[in-house]
Design an enzyme around this catalytic site. Structure first.
Site, PDB file in Angstrom:
ATOM      1  N   ASP A 179      23.847 -24.924  20.926  1.00  0.00           N
ATOM      2  CA  ASP A 179      22.887 -24.991  19.824  1.00  0.00           C
ATOM      3  C   ASP A 179      23.654 -25.256  18.537  1.00  0.00           C
ATOM      4  O   ASP A 179      24.604 -24.540  18.207  1.00  0.00           O
ATOM      5  CB  ASP A 179      22.123 -23.669  19.708  1.00  0.00           C
ATOM      6  CG  ASP A 179      20.641 -23.878  19.491  1.00  0.00           C
ATOM      7  OD1 ASP A 179      20.298 -24.714  18.637  1.00  0.00           O
ATOM      8  OD2 ASP A 179      19.827 -23.225  20.158  1.00  0.00           O
ATOM      9  N   ASP A 275      19.168 -27.600  15.827  1.00  0.00           N
ATOM     10  CA  ASP A 275      18.118 -26.730  15.291  1.00  0.00           C
ATOM     11  C   ASP A 275      17.487 -27.323  14.027  1.00  0.00           C
ATOM     12  O   ASP A 275      18.211 -27.761  13.125  1.00  0.00           O
ATOM     13  CB  ASP A 275      18.733 -25.359  14.982  1.00  0.00           C
ATOM     14  CG  ASP A 275      17.713 -24.333  14.556  1.00  0.00           C
ATOM     15  OD1 ASP A 275      16.848 -23.983  15.365  1.00  0.00           O
ATOM     16  OD2 ASP A 275      17.786 -23.885  13.396  1.00  0.00           O
ATOM     17  N   GLU A 333      15.508 -30.405  17.583  1.00  0.00           N
ATOM     18  CA  GLU A 333      14.289 -29.642  17.345  1.00  0.00           C
ATOM     19  C   GLU A 333      13.689 -30.199  16.059  1.00  0.00           C
ATOM     20  O   GLU A 333      14.317 -30.161  15.006  1.00  0.00           O
ATOM     21  CB  GLU A 333      14.583 -28.151  17.174  1.00  0.00           C
ATOM     22  CG  GLU A 333      13.311 -27.342  16.976  1.00  0.00           C
ATOM     23  CD  GLU A 333      13.558 -25.958  16.387  1.00  0.00           C
ATOM     24  OE1 GLU A 333      12.732 -25.065  16.637  1.00  0.00           O
ATOM     25  OE2 GLU A 333      14.572 -25.781  15.668  1.00  0.00           O
ATOM     26  N   HIS A 404      12.714 -19.970  23.288  1.00  0.00           N
ATOM     27  CA  HIS A 404      12.957 -18.677  22.662  1.00  0.00           C
ATOM     28  C   HIS A 404      12.055 -18.417  21.461  1.00  0.00           C
ATOM     29  O   HIS A 404      12.060 -17.318  20.911  1.00  0.00           O
ATOM     30  CB  HIS A 404      14.414 -18.597  22.210  1.00  0.00           C
ATOM     31  CG  HIS A 404      14.758 -19.629  21.181  1.00  0.00           C
ATOM     32  ND1 HIS A 404      14.847 -20.978  21.473  1.00  0.00           N
ATOM     33  CD2 HIS A 404      15.009 -19.537  19.850  1.00  0.00           C
ATOM     34  CE1 HIS A 404      15.143 -21.646  20.387  1.00  0.00           C
ATOM     35  NE2 HIS A 404      15.239 -20.796  19.381  1.00  0.00           N
ATOM     36  N   ASP A 405      11.278 -19.421  21.037  1.00  0.00           N
ATOM     37  CA  ASP A 405      10.445 -19.297  19.836  1.00  0.00           C
ATOM     38  C   ASP A 405       8.953 -19.188  20.132  1.00  0.00           C
ATOM     39  O   ASP A 405       8.147 -19.176  19.199  1.00  0.00           O
ATOM     40  CB  ASP A 405      10.658 -20.501  18.910  1.00  0.00           C
ATOM     41  CG  ASP A 405      11.941 -20.395  18.092  1.00  0.00           C
ATOM     42  OD1 ASP A 405      12.417 -19.259  17.887  1.00  0.00           O
ATOM     43  OD2 ASP A 405      12.459 -21.444  17.674  1.00  0.00           O
TER      44      ASP A 405
END
Length: 623
Positions: A179, A275, A333, A404-405
């Site tokens: 990430d 990210d 993302e 994870h969000d």
């Protein structure tokens, strides 16, 4: 150049305009037919505030035009063959390290814990692992606030542990992507500390400071600005107060980021998930947010950075200088980015990103993550048809339902326990048979569901806690907690359920976050022993995917598109044809035609010739 005299149909022909209009319609739960109507399409932009005076202010059109006129290119058509690549054929598995496997009993997952479970991941059929942030961090946002890009978070282990992990992953013929969080750093990062202590040094311009804050708001509630006493200025933070936005306008900063990325690629990692990467370019001067857009999007200022004026420049530069020399994979993302903008970010000939994550399929039109409602799979069907038919062969879709969000998808669709098994398998069929690259989130292969949190004290997510405090100003605590519970990111962050022993085999110590007793019936050990489990189904489906390469690059042909609750499509190439039929409802659905050929896999053991059972999903091979 679009002006106030331009018509809505002209705006819809612009790549940004189409995505913005689609986004607004989605937020307001209005059909696209409204825009395609000749009367509406012929209206000039300047009349919009008068027509929608209750929702749009006078400055809306000016703000919209500024954004629209930053992009003049459109994506190419499908005039070439799909380029083949390993990441178009791979199945990815996301690991949230803190909650995956603990090796030392401190209740926190770590790198040695991941190493101990690599054989499980390989046996599942995974080709590549995406590792959520493991860098040194004060953990204000669970590792997405990075203090040092060159160190490992002490709770997770050491750099030696990481080197071992990378070697062990590669020894199993899998790949590892990390990430990359470069829109912001922790306020404890040395760059930020020097920026506030030595404002005249080169670091003084590494972040975004203003003498007076504008009206932008943070995604984690409140103003997006912190007052910094040392500088007598305000620092921008789009997320938590400890996550300070970097100033990508600074060329020296960009070079430091490039050098840091190269440092990791030199170690041998295979790429990055980037990210909120579309936020890195902010509009010059940081203009005030438009109030109308703020109300529609629920956050003020997004129109000035979600697709910033230098975004393509920054991404292309990073691709050419860093990713291409190391043959590194990248997936961004990109919140708020629609299909047309995604094409311009990922088309192979543009050399920016390999793929992006678009999130518009995770919530129903007119709904947000913190709304309590049941998700209708017919919307997912329409979304997937649109992307499969219109994204283009120069671009590769990402296929995911969980990360994870976001809360667990099964819980959003139907919380009745009787459907858990077939629903988990249905989602797997969609994810692993459409064209695109699947990203499976840890526990999804078990059919993990939302946790039964009982109080706000059991939550750990900074976003949830901040929003709860904000909501308590306008509603009762019970109502505020109920709203938080509908969308908290913590549902996806509870420990991986390995067995039915204490703490689900995740740790010998008390986990960092609560877990209910679902692990007693849903865990890896139990499901590996059950041939009809969701885990076994995922394993068999991934194997099937590898055996039938038509899934990688073959044509997707949808049929019966207008028939409610039926999702049916062919995967075709010159050598074979697969047929996928799915009942999207909890009721029996009568078949109009019985499939020909051999049933390869289904979420029901026995076939029924006359109807599809609740959430039935089957894959057929035609002769």
């Amino acid at each position: 150049m679009l002006t106030k005299k331009s018509r809505i149909k002209d705006v819809y022909a612009n790549p940004i305009g189409r995505d913005i209009i689609d986004r607004v319609l989605l937020q307001m739960n209005i059909s696209k037919k409204a825009v395609n109507n000749p009367i509406i399409g012929s209206l000039r932009l300047k009349v919009l505030p008068k027509l929608l005076k209750s929702q749009l202010d006078e400055g809306f059109v000016d703000t919209l035009l500024t954004l629209l006129n930053t992009e003049h290119e459109t994506a190419k058509g499908n005039d070439e063959m799909i380029l083949k690549a390993w990441w178009k054929e791979a199945v990815f598995y996301q690991i949230y390290t803190r909650s995956f496997k603990d090796s030392n009993g401190d209740g926190i997952g770590d790198l040695q814990g991941i190493i101990s479970k690599l054989d499980y991941i390989k046996e599942l059929g995974i080709d590549a692992i995406w590792l959520s942030p493991i860098y040194d961090s004060p953990n204000d946002d669970n590792g997405y606030d990075i203090r040092d890009y060159h160190k490992i978070m002490a709770e997770f282990g050491t750099m030696e542990d990481f080197n071992q992990l990378l070697t062990e992953v590669h020894n199993r013929d899998m790949k590892l992507i990390m990430d990359l969080v470069v829109n912001h750093t922790s306020d404890e990062h040395k760059w930020y500390q020097k920026a506030i202590q030595e404002p005249n040094s080169k670091y003084g311009d590494y972040y975004i400071f203003k003498d007076q804050p504008n009206n932008w708001t943070s995604f984690f509630s409140g103003s997006a600005w912190n007052y910094v006493e040392e500088r007598g200025q305000y620092a921008l933070h789009l997320f938590s107060k400890k996550q300070i936005d970097l100033n990508w306008e600074n060329e020296t900063l960009r070079q430091e980021i490039h050098d840091m990325i190269k440092w990791w690629l030199e170690k041998g990692i295979d790429g990055f998930r980037l990210d909120v990467i579309n936020y890195i370019s902010k509009r010059s001067g940081l203009p005030e947010a438009n109030e109308s857009i703020g109300k529609l999007m629920e956050y003020k200022g997004v129109e000035h950075y979600f697709y910033g004026p230098r975004l393509h420049e920054y991404l292309h530069d990073m691709k050419e200088k860093v990713f291409i020399p190391y043959n590194a994979f990248s997936v961004g993302e990109t919140p708020g980015i629609g299909m047309e903008m995604s094409k311009l970010l990922t088309a192979d000939y543009r050399k920016e990103l390999d793929m992006v994550f678009s999130f518009d399929h995770l919530e129903m039109p007119g709904r947000t993550r913190f709304d309590d409602y049941h998700y209708d799979l017919n919307y997912l069907k329409s979304f997937m048809i649109n992307w499969m038919e219109n994204y283009g062969e120069h671009c590769q879709p990402s296929l995911f339902f969980e990360n994870h969000d976001n809360p667990r998808m099964i819980s959003k669709i139907n919380s009745e326990r009787q459907y858990r098994n077939v629903l988990g398998k249905l989602l797997a069929v969609i994810q692993l048979t459409l064209r695109g690259t699947p990203f499976i989130y840890q526990g999804q292969e078990l059919g993990m569901i939302n946790q039964n949190f009982q109080s706000i004290e059991e939550l750990r997510d900074v976003e949830s806690l901040n929003l709860y405090d904000e909501l308590c100003n306008t509603m009762k605590k019970e109502e505020a907690f109920s709203k938080i519970l509908a969308g908290s990111r913590d549902h996806a962050r509870t420990p991986m359920q390995w067995n039915n022993q204490q703490y689900a085999g995740f740790s010998t110590g008390k986990p960092w976050i609560m877990m209910d007793e679902d692990y007693k019936i849903c865990n890896v050990e139990t499901q590996f022993q059950d041939e009809n489990s969701i885990l076994r189904f995922f394993q068999n489906l991934i194997t099937l995917r590898k055996e039938h390469r038509v899934i990688y690059y073959g044509e997707v042909l949808f049929i019966n598109q207008k028939e409610k609750d039926l999702f049916a499509y062919y995967r075709k190439d010159g050598t074979e044809t697969l047929y996928i039929e799915i009942n999207l409802s909890s009721s029996n659905k009568k078949r109009t035609k019985y499939p020909e050929g051999i049933r390869l896999l289904s979420n029901y053991a026995e076939d029924s010739s006359s109807f599809l059972r609740p959430y039935e999903a089957s894959i057929w091979k035609y002769n």
